[in-house]
Design an enzyme around this catalytic site. Structure first.
Site, mmCIF file in Angstrom:
data_model
loop_
_atom_site.group_PDB
_atom_site.id
_atom_site.type_symbol
_atom_site.label_atom_id
_atom_site.label_comp_id
_atom_site.label_asym_id
_atom_site.label_seq_id
_atom_site.Cartn_x
_atom_site.Cartn_y
_atom_site.Cartn_z
ATOM 1 C CG ASP A 16 -2.050 0.956 1.132
ATOM 2 O OD1 ASP A 16 -2.298 1.486 0.030
ATOM 3 O OD2 ASP A 16 -2.704 1.219 2.162
ATOM 4 C CG ASN A 64 -7.625 -2.184 -6.350
ATOM 5 O OD1 ASN A 64 -6.653 -2.922 -6.176
ATOM 6 N ND2 ASN A 64 -7.996 -1.303 -5.424
HETATM 7 C C1 FPP Z 1 -1.980 0.219 -3.304
HETATM 8 O O1 FPP Z 1 -1.499 1.542 -3.291
HETATM 9 C C2 FPP Z 1 -1.449 -0.483 -4.428
HETATM 10 C C3 FPP Z 1 -2.188 -1.030 -5.427
HETATM 11 C C4 FPP Z 1 -3.657 -0.973 -5.499
HETATM 12 C C5 FPP Z 1 -1.539 -1.670 -6.554
HETATM 13 C C6 FPP Z 1 -0.314 -2.486 -6.224
HETATM 14 C C7 FPP Z 1 0.447 -2.574 -7.434
HETATM 15 C C8 FPP Z 1 1.775 -2.553 -7.535
HETATM 16 C C9 FPP Z 1 2.729 -2.560 -6.400
HETATM 17 C C10 FPP Z 1 2.302 -2.519 -8.902
HETATM 18 C C11 FPP Z 1 3.112 -3.645 -9.300
HETATM 19 C C12 FPP Z 1 2.479 -4.927 -9.277
HETATM 20 C C13 FPP Z 1 2.640 -5.796 -10.269
HETATM 21 C C14 FPP Z 1 2.265 -7.191 -10.036
HETATM 22 C C15 FPP Z 1 3.182 -5.410 -11.556
HETATM 23 P P1 FPP Z 1 -2.534 2.711 -3.499
HETATM 24 O O2 FPP Z 1 -2.620 2.997 -4.941
HETATM 25 O O3 FPP Z 1 -3.838 2.352 -2.878
HETATM 26 O O4 FPP Z 1 -1.823 3.857 -2.728
HETATM 27 P P2 FPP Z 1 -2.526 4.994 -1.862
HETATM 28 O O5 FPP Z 1 -3.287 4.311 -0.765
HETATM 29 O O6 FPP Z 1 -1.374 5.797 -1.357
HETATM 30 O O7 FPP Z 1 -3.420 5.766 -2.787
#
Ligand code: FPP
Length: 233
Positions: A16, A64
């Site tokens: 996250d 998501n």
């Molecule tokens: C949460 O951070 C992250 C995600 C929803 C996506 C996770 C994806 C990756 C780490 C990319 C790479 C993965 C692969 C398999 C290529 P957020 O976007 O919710 O962050 P925030 O809470 O700060 O908005």
């Protein structure tokens, strides 16, 4: 650094904070996800080096899809590129690639790329990278119940139920969540019944081998009782 005494067999990570990490630098959210993919590579290689057997990461949840079309498209593109670019690295490091989640809703060519890499890495491996993609814990349990009903079962044990989940791998010993949120967010609801939990304030792109070592050190000092008591035998 103190020596790690006890390496978890299965580590599961809620990656996250990509969005906030990017925002802090006045960059688009996608920039954070790209950096997050690089962190995943580093952490996967570190886990392989120290002898972790299973690494599960939460890459895209069933919720998501509610994000902007631009972000959803970027995450799909990133995952597809990752599958292509990581192929050699996974084979070289003997890492099996596995995806847990609902197939429904995932683009056909992405699904084909997933299946192809799962097959290619399934022969000779030491560690498994399990990517929770289009994954929700409630969806997984509901999908399992529907398969059980289809099989005409009238009763089931916990062990049998586990076999109906997306992948038949051991439960996580240790769950890590980055970015300081104290939530499970529909991740592995069945499997984490007795997992140890660790939360760090670091955003996922800033998480590294040193932070991972700190987390595992914390795990290795814990006494796991699985609901029992150590003083009563
Ligand atoms: C949460 O951070 C992250 C995600 C929803 C996506 C996770 C994806 C990756 C780490 C990319 C790479 C993965 C692969 C398999 C290529 P957020 O976007 O919710 O962050 P925030 O809470 O700060 O908005």
């Amino acid at each position: 650094m103190e020596k790690i005494l006890n390496v978890p067999n299965h580590i599961a990570i809620i990656m996250d904070g990509n969005g906030r990490w990017a925002k802090n630098q006045n960059k688009p959210r996608v920039f954070g996800h790209k950096a997050g993919a690089n962190t995943l590579r580093k952490i996967m290689e570190y886990c392989n080096k120290i002898g972790v057997t299973y690494l599960t990461v939460y890459a895209f949840s069933t919720e998501n899809w509610k994000r902007s079309q631009e972000e959803v498209d970027a995450l799909m593109f990133l995952f597809k590129s990752y599958i292509k670019s990581e192929r050699e690295n996974l084979l070289k490091n003997k890492i099996r690639f596995m995806v847990s989640g609902r197939e429904e809703g995932v683009n056909l060519s992405l699904m084909e790329a997933i299946k192809e890499l799962e097959e290619a890495t399934s022969k000779d491996y030491e560690m498994t990278l399990n990517i929770a993609f289009n994954y929700g814990g409630r969806a997984e349990i509901t999908d399992a119940v529907n398969k059980i009903l289809k099989d005409g079962r009238t009763s089931i044990t916990e062990e049998e139920f586990s076999k109906y989940l997306y992948n038949d791998i051991p439960d996580p010993d240790f769950v890590i969540r980055t970015s300081g949120e104290f939530r499970i967010s529909n991740f592995l609801l069945w499997q984490i019944a007795y997992s140890e939990i660790y939360i760090t304030d670091k955003y996922w792109p800033d998480f590294d081998e040193i932070e991972m070592e700190k987390a595992i050190l914390s795990y290795s000092k814990r006494e796991r009782r699985f609901g029992g008591r150590l003083d009563v035998k």
